[in-house]
Write a protein that holds these residues in place. Structure first.
Motif, PDB file in Angstrom:
ATOM      1  N   SER A 275       0.862  -1.308  -0.276  1.00 44.19           N
ATOM      2  CA  SER A 275      -0.042   0.082  -0.092  1.00 44.19           C
ATOM      3  C   SER A 275       0.782   1.221  -0.128  1.00 44.19           C
ATOM      4  O   SER A 275       0.276   2.286  -0.320  1.00 44.19           O
ATOM      5  CB  SER A 275      -0.657   0.023   1.125  1.00 44.19           C
ATOM      6  OG  SER A 275      -0.203   0.236   2.577  1.00 44.19           O
ATOM      7  N   ILE A 276       2.057   1.308   0.554  1.00 42.19           N
ATOM      8  CA  ILE A 276       2.835   2.593   0.696  1.00 42.19           C
ATOM      9  C   ILE A 276       4.227   2.433  -0.359  1.00 42.19           C
ATOM     10  O   ILE A 276       5.135   3.251  -0.202  1.00 42.19           O
ATOM     11  CB  ILE A 276       3.286   2.687   1.840  1.00 42.19           C
ATOM     12  CG1 ILE A 276       4.365   1.720   2.684  1.00 42.19           C
ATOM     13  CG2 ILE A 276       2.276   3.090   2.826  1.00 42.19           C
ATOM     14  CD1 ILE A 276       4.636   2.045   4.152  1.00 42.19           C
ATOM     15  N   ALA A 277       4.049   1.190  -1.153  1.00 45.44           N
ATOM     16  CA  ALA A 277       5.369   1.095  -2.028  1.00 45.44           C
ATOM     17  C   ALA A 277       5.833   2.046  -3.003  1.00 45.44           C
ATOM     18  O   ALA A 277       6.990   2.630  -3.166  1.00 45.44           O
ATOM     19  CB  ALA A 277       5.294  -0.075  -2.881  1.00 45.44           C
ATOM     20  N   LYS A 283      11.318   7.741  -2.539  1.00 40.34           N
ATOM     21  CA  LYS A 283      12.464   7.947  -1.635  1.00 40.34           C
ATOM     22  C   LYS A 283      13.830   7.083  -1.911  1.00 40.34           C
ATOM     23  O   LYS A 283      14.487   7.161  -1.141  1.00 40.34           O
ATOM     24  CB  LYS A 283      11.946   7.712  -0.225  1.00 40.34           C
ATOM     25  CG  LYS A 283      10.816   8.565   0.298  1.00 40.34           C
ATOM     26  CD  LYS A 283      11.245   9.985   0.111  1.00 40.34           C
ATOM     27  CE  LYS A 283      12.099  10.454   1.346  1.00 40.34           C
ATOM     28  NZ  LYS A 283      11.537  10.440   2.941  1.00 40.34           N
ATOM     29  N   LYS A 284      13.665   6.114  -2.796  1.00 44.45           N
ATOM     30  CA  LYS A 284      14.548   5.149  -3.325  1.00 44.45           C
ATOM     31  C   LYS A 284      14.974   4.286  -2.051  1.00 44.45           C
ATOM     32  O   LYS A 284      16.218   4.265  -1.825  1.00 44.45           O
ATOM     33  CB  LYS A 284      15.950   6.028  -3.984  1.00 44.45           C
ATOM     34  CG  LYS A 284      15.510   6.692  -5.035  1.00 44.45           C
ATOM     35  CD  LYS A 284      16.625   7.313  -5.784  1.00 44.45           C
ATOM     36  CE  LYS A 284      16.107   8.008  -7.287  1.00 44.45           C
ATOM     37  NZ  LYS A 284      17.430   8.938  -7.684  1.00 44.45           N
ATOM     38  N   ASN A 285      14.159   3.927  -1.223  1.00 39.36           N
ATOM     39  CA  ASN A 285      14.506   3.091   0.054  1.00 39.36           C
ATOM     40  C   ASN A 285      14.214   1.699  -0.423  1.00 39.36           C
ATOM     41  O   ASN A 285      13.155   1.375  -1.077  1.00 39.36           O
ATOM     42  CB  ASN A 285      13.509   3.454   0.901  1.00 39.36           C
ATOM     43  CG  ASN A 285      13.991   4.748   1.613  1.00 39.36           C
ATOM     44  OD1 ASN A 285      15.035   5.207   1.712  1.00 39.36           O
ATOM     45  ND2 ASN A 285      12.847   5.843   2.016  1.00 39.36           N
ATOM     46  N   ASN A 314       6.537   6.263   8.849  1.00 39.43           N
ATOM     47  CA  ASN A 314       7.394   7.484   9.291  1.00 39.43           C
ATOM     48  C   ASN A 314       8.872   6.738   9.210  1.00 39.43           C
ATOM     49  O   ASN A 314       9.653   7.724   9.054  1.00 39.43           O
ATOM     50  CB  ASN A 314       6.978   7.181  11.135  1.00 39.43           C
ATOM     51  CG  ASN A 314       7.858   8.191  11.647  1.00 39.43           C
ATOM     52  OD1 ASN A 314       7.545   9.294  11.958  1.00 39.43           O
ATOM     53  ND2 ASN A 314       9.076   7.872  12.619  1.00 39.43           N
ATOM     54  N   ALA A 315       9.007   5.657   9.061  1.00 36.72           N
ATOM     55  CA  ALA A 315      10.509   5.469   8.754  1.00 36.72           C
ATOM     56  C   ALA A 315      10.757   5.753   7.194  1.00 36.72           C
ATOM     57  O   ALA A 315      11.973   6.178   7.107  1.00 36.72           O
ATOM     58  CB  ALA A 315      10.588   4.026   8.786  1.00 36.72           C
ATOM     59  N   ASN A 316       9.808   5.730   6.345  1.00 40.64           N
ATOM     60  CA  ASN A 316      10.106   6.097   5.070  1.00 40.64           C
ATOM     61  C   ASN A 316      10.206   7.491   4.962  1.00 40.64           C
ATOM     62  O   ASN A 316      11.123   8.161   4.260  1.00 40.64           O
ATOM     63  CB  ASN A 316       8.923   5.497   4.278  1.00 40.64           C
ATOM     64  CG  ASN A 316       9.093   5.689   2.808  1.00 40.64           C
ATOM     65  OD1 ASN A 316      10.110   5.315   2.049  1.00 40.64           O
ATOM     66  ND2 ASN A 316       8.277   6.702   2.205  1.00 40.64           N
TER      67      ASN A 316
END
Length: 412
Positions: A275-277, A283-285, A314-316
């Motif tokens: 869902s948040i991919a 952010k290239k995470n 939050n981590a992203n």
């Protein structure tokens, strides 16, 4: 020997006895005083307040005997409740065909004299007796009989008072629970109003100002592009906050009705990640789900999804060109498991960590791409984790990243 007969309304009588919630309860001083007084006035060594269960007699109060219960069929009190609200007197059990070979007469407590007054509820059901017993034949005078009746009626009044007190306590608790619910509802409304006033009005006002400036053609193309970019980031944060508010409101409505089941952690994390991919890709995470596929925890699935989405988002937010890793570690309590969400982002100073979950000091820091936020998500995540008997803690070091540890009961 004649066994004690059963009343025609035995089923209804038992229901009435159960309704009073006095059978097989702790001894109470008020009832103990009554048997002591009955024994003293009637000058007998034994007195009991006897309640008759289906096949037992049980003593709510007693003096002069060690037993707490006995067989109803051989009991004198089983016969006494068949009386029409009058005292059953047995002057000499050895001369009464009902009791001449009764084991309570031939053996301990060697009953020879018995007088029992039925304990009749206001509805007319005989719950048991107040009785006095002696080991030698004897009689009661009129004054002693009157006293036994008066004390027996007091026993029933105490039963009634006890029941009314319990009902009053239940009503008081219901009122207290309703008051608490109203207070929680009022508190939730105040929070929502405060959040909307603080976090929604700003971006909407900025959008209105932007529209007005664009209409007036007061801005250059470069200024317009800069303002649009700022406004875009503000609205992203506002939309995220509104999503949390909607989820929060939904969970508040069923906070006391959480459906705690066995939840597969790996599968749930996979759903959250999908869902948040897109935001992670921007952010290239890199994302790693290291949780074993067969491990489960006890949780409300929707609430756990809400918590994990906020922690991972939050981590992203505070990581760019880095990694976010989710792993599972044993908790100190072997019945619990800890889900660790670790990032390689910018981290946070100690003073922010200490106030991170404090609603009164809600922090809203910009992300590594200047993303706006409301500081609400993590506060709500902690609130709902606690509602599931779970806990959240944070460990972070500026420049080295942050780890959130969510600890929940394991599903064996």
């Amino acid at each position: 020997m004649i066994y004690a007969p059963m009343p025609d309304n035995e089923q209804e009588r038992l229901h009435e006895l159960i309704r009073y919630e006095v059978l097989y309860t702790q001894y109470e001083e008020d009832f103990d005083q009554i048997v002591r007084l009955a024994s003293a006035i009637c000058k007998t060594p034994i007195s009991t307040i006897t309640l008759l269960d289906f096949n037992k007699q049980w003593f709510k109060a007693k003096i002069g005997i060690d037993n707490t219960e006995g067989d109803r069929g051989t009991s004198f009190c089983g016969h006494a409740i068949m009386q029409d609200e009058s005292i059953m007197v047995v002057n000499d059990a050895l001369e009464d065909q009902r009791f001449i070979d009764n084991p309570l007469v031939l053996g301990d407590p060697n009953i020879r004299f018995y007088a029992g007054y039925p304990l009749v509820s206001p509805s007319g059901y005989k719950l048991g007796t107040l009785c006095v017993i002696d080991k030698v034949p004897r009689t009661l005078n009129e004054e002693q009989e009157l006293t036994l009746k008066t004390l027996g009626n007091q026993v029933v009044k105490l039963f009634e008072l006890r029941l009314r007190n319990k009902e009053a306590q239940i009503k008081a608790q219901l009122i207290e629970d309703q008051k608490k619910q109203l207070e929680e509802s009022s508190s939730a409304q105040s929070k929502i109003i405060s959040i909307i006033a603080h976090d929604v009005r700003g971006p909407v006002t900025s959008l209105k100002t932007m529209i007005e400036l664009t209409k007036s053609k007061s801005l250059t193309e470069a200024e317009t592009a800069l303002l649009l970019d700022m406004l875009d980031k503000q609205l992203d944060g506002t939309l995220d906050m509104l999503t949390n508010l909607v989820d929060w409101g939904s969970m508040l409505l069923r906070k006391g009705k959480l459906s705690i089941t066995s939840v597969q952690i790996y599968a749930l994390i996979d759903k959250v990640f999908k869902s948040i991919a897109p935001m992670m890709q921007l952010k290239k995470n890199q994302f790693q789900n290291l949780v074993p596929e067969d491990i489960a925890v006890k949780a409300d699935e929707n609430t756990l999804r809400f918590i994990l989405r906020n922690i991972i988002s939050n981590a992203n937010k505070f990581t760019s060109n880095g990694s976010i890793t989710i792993s599972l570690v044993p908790a100190e309590n072997k019945e619990y498991l800890s889900i660790v969400v670790a990032d390689t982002g910018c981290g946070m100073p100690l003073e922010i960590q200490q106030e991170l979950f404090n609603p009164a000091k809600r922090h809203s820091r910009e992300g590594t791409n200047n993303e706006k936020g409301s500081g609400l998500g993590l506060i709500l995540a902690k609130e709902f984790a606690e509602a599931m008997q779970a806990s959240i803690e944070v460990k972070s070091e500026p420049g080295k990243g942050t780890s959130f540890i969510l600890t929940l009961p394991a599903s064996i």
